[in-house]
Motif scaffolding. Sequence first.
Motif, PDB file in Angstrom:
ATOM      1  N   ALA A 121      33.489  42.812  28.681  1.00  0.00           N
ATOM      2  CA  ALA A 121      34.068  42.517  29.993  1.00  0.00           C
ATOM      3  C   ALA A 121      33.143  41.593  30.770  1.00  0.00           C
ATOM      4  CB  ALA A 121      34.310  43.818  30.756  1.00  0.00           C
ATOM      5  N   SER A 180      37.147  37.793  31.690  1.00  0.00           N
ATOM      6  CA  SER A 180      37.803  37.710  32.987  1.00  0.00           C
ATOM      7  C   SER A 180      38.694  36.463  33.073  1.00  0.00           C
ATOM      8  CB  SER A 180      36.726  37.695  34.063  1.00  0.00           C
ATOM      9  OG  SER A 180      37.299  37.504  35.304  1.00  0.00           O
ATOM     10  N   MET A 199      41.883  36.848  31.030  1.00  0.00           N
ATOM     11  CA  MET A 199      42.952  37.591  31.707  1.00  0.00           C
ATOM     12  C   MET A 199      43.657  36.723  32.739  1.00  0.00           C
ATOM     13  SD  MET A 199      41.508  41.481  31.915  1.00  0.00           S
ATOM     14  CE  MET A 199      42.994  42.094  32.718  1.00  0.00           C
ATOM     15  N   LEU A 211      41.036  46.008  28.491  1.00  0.00           N
ATOM     16  CA  LEU A 211      39.703  45.397  28.520  1.00  0.00           C
ATOM     17  C   LEU A 211      38.636  46.486  28.354  1.00  0.00           C
ATOM     18  CD1 LEU A 211      37.845  42.966  29.072  1.00  0.00           C
ATOM     19  CD2 LEU A 211      38.177  43.343  31.510  1.00  0.00           C
ATOM     20  N   LEU A 232      32.673  45.636  36.761  1.00  0.00           N
ATOM     21  CA  LEU A 232      33.719  44.649  36.544  1.00  0.00           C
ATOM     22  C   LEU A 232      33.038  43.378  36.052  1.00  0.00           C
ATOM     23  CD1 LEU A 232      35.688  44.976  39.922  1.00  0.00           C
ATOM     24  CD2 LEU A 232      36.462  45.754  37.670  1.00  0.00           C
ATOM     25  N   TYR A 280      42.396  43.369  38.156  1.00  0.00           N
ATOM     26  CA  TYR A 280      42.487  44.030  36.850  1.00  0.00           C
ATOM     27  C   TYR A 280      43.419  45.235  36.882  1.00  0.00           C
ATOM     28  CZ  TYR A 280      38.212  41.306  36.411  1.00  0.00           C
ATOM     29  OH  TYR A 280      37.303  40.287  36.419  1.00  0.00           O
ATOM     30  N   GLU A 281      43.716  45.699  38.094  1.00  0.00           N
ATOM     31  CA  GLU A 281      44.531  46.916  38.216  1.00  0.00           C
ATOM     32  C   GLU A 281      46.015  46.622  38.230  1.00  0.00           C
ATOM     33  OE1 GLU A 281      42.694  48.393  41.709  1.00  0.00           O
ATOM     34  OE2 GLU A 281      40.949  49.136  40.595  1.00  0.00           O
ATOM     35  N   SER A 329      47.745  46.222  32.790  1.00  0.00           N
ATOM     36  CA  SER A 329      46.396  46.107  32.236  1.00  0.00           C
ATOM     37  C   SER A 329      45.594  47.382  32.449  1.00  0.00           C
ATOM     38  CB  SER A 329      45.666  44.878  32.780  1.00  0.00           C
ATOM     39  OG  SER A 329      45.687  44.856  34.164  1.00  0.00           O
ATOM     40  N   LEU A 361      41.619  49.078  32.178  1.00  0.00           N
ATOM     41  CA  LEU A 361      40.212  48.719  32.196  1.00  0.00           C
ATOM     42  C   LEU A 361      39.403  49.897  31.688  1.00  0.00           C
ATOM     43  CD1 LEU A 361      38.894  46.185  33.249  1.00  0.00           C
ATOM     44  CD2 LEU A 361      38.722  47.216  35.486  1.00  0.00           C
TER      45      LEU A 361
END
Length: 395
Positions: free
Chosen positions: A9, A14, A17, A31, A38, A67-68, A72, A74
Motif C-alpha cells: 500500500a 494508491s 486505485m 489493498l 494509508l 479508499y473507503e 474497495s 483496505l
Amino acid sequence: ADPLVIIGAGQAASQLMASLAQDGFQGEICLVGDEPHLPYQRPPLSKKFLAGELALDRLYVKPAAFYEKAGSRLLLGQRAERIDRAGRAVLLADGSRLPYSTLVLATGSRPRELPLPGAFYLRNIADVDAIRGQLAPGKSLVVIGGGYIGLELAAVAMKLGVAVTVLEQAPRLMARGVGPVVSQFYARLHGEEGVVIRTGAMVRGLDGKRVVCEGAQYDADIVVVGAGAVPNVELAREAGLAVEDGIVIDAQCRTDDASIYAIGDCASQHHDLAGRRLRLESVHNALEQARIAAAAICGRKPPAVQVPWFWTDQYDVKMQMAGLSAGHDLAVVRGDAERGRSFAVFYLREGTLIAVDAINRAPEFMMSKQLIAERAKIDPARLGDEGVAMKDMRN
Ligand code: FAD
C-alpha cells in the motif's frame, strides 16, 4: 468475481486505485499493506517531514475516504506471505486466504542492510520517528552512504544543529545517479554548509558508537545507513515469476503470468531511452507504471510514456533530473558549476540529448524534458551558451 488484489500500500498502489477508478474499473479492489498507514509519500521522509516542517497527515497520498468507497477493502498492517498461483489466491500472515481475479504486486523496495548492529535506516515513518528523536543540537551523526537520501538527511541534520559526517565508499557522491561535475558540486555544497565528507571511506564495522573505517574512526551519537535499496521480489520469486533484479514486466506492466502485474520500485521494465531493462526507484516511475497497468487491466489504450524524472532537495538547492544519463558520450555544463548554486549539466549520446541534471534551474529542466522526449539533436555549443535561451534550443 474475485477481487483485484494489490499487495503493498504505497505510492504505486494508491495511484493504481485512482487510475482504475478513472478508467471505469467496476470490480472489487482489495489493498493489502504491511505498514499501519494509508499509502503515503516517502520523499518528505528525508526532507521536510524529517525536519519537522510537514505534519504527518500531509504525507498521505489520498484521504481515508478515497479508499473507503464502495467496492474497495483496505487491509493494513497485514503482510502477504505467499502467492498461490494455481489456486489464484494470496495467503496472508494471519492465515487467511484472499482469492484474486487479478493480482498487482506493488511491494516497493527496502534499504540495503549492512552488518552494523545498532545502525538506523530511513525508509518509512517509523524510521523517521526513531531517527528524529536523536537529532538534537550538539549531537553527532555519521551517515554511511553518500547517495541522495543520506545527503538529504545530512542537510536536515545540519539545520538542526547536529555535527554531520558522511562516509561514502565510492570516489564521489551520488555516483550511481549523476555525473562527476554534479558530484563535485554536492561535495562543495555540503562542505560549505559544514558537513564533513569522506569519499573512498571503507566502513569495517560499528564498535558501540564508533564507526570503524580503514585507517580512521568516527564517533557518533547516531549512525544512519543510506546504502541503496533492494527490491521486494521474494513473493514473486517464490511464486515462480521471472525476476531480474526487479520483477520482470512487459510494456503493459504484466509479469509472465497474464493475471499478475507488478509496478513501482519492485518492477523491472524495458526503457527505450536506456535501450535495456531496468528498475527505477522514483515517484514518477511508480505513478507512470500504475497508470499503464490500470489502462491494461481496463482494456484501454496505454497512456503515452513520459521521460523519467526525479528530484532531490538539499539546503536551498533543488536538483531536478530528467532522462537517463547512463551511456552518455558528452556532458555539457551550462552556468558556473564551480561557484554558486545554479547550473545545469546536459548529457548527450551521439549528438542526441538523453538527460539533464538541473541545479536550481527549472527552465533547463522543463525544456530538456521535452527535448529528450523528442530525441532532439542539439548543438552542444548552444546548450552551453547562456546567451541562447532554453526555449530557442530547438533551432
Ligand atoms: P513503496 O512506496 O515503498 O510502497 C510499497 C509498500 O509495500 C510498502 O509500504 C511496503 O511495506 C509494502 N509491502 C512490501 N511487501 C509487502 C507484503 N508482502 N505484504 C504487504 N505489504 C508489503 N523518489 C523521488 O522521485 N523523489 C524523491 O525525492 C524521493 N525521495 C525519497 C526519500 C526517501 C527517504 C525514500 C525512502 C524514497 C524516496 N524516493 C524518492 C523514492 C520513492 O519514494 C519510491 O520510488 C516510491 O515510494 C515507490 O513506490 P512503490 O509504491 O513502488 O513502493
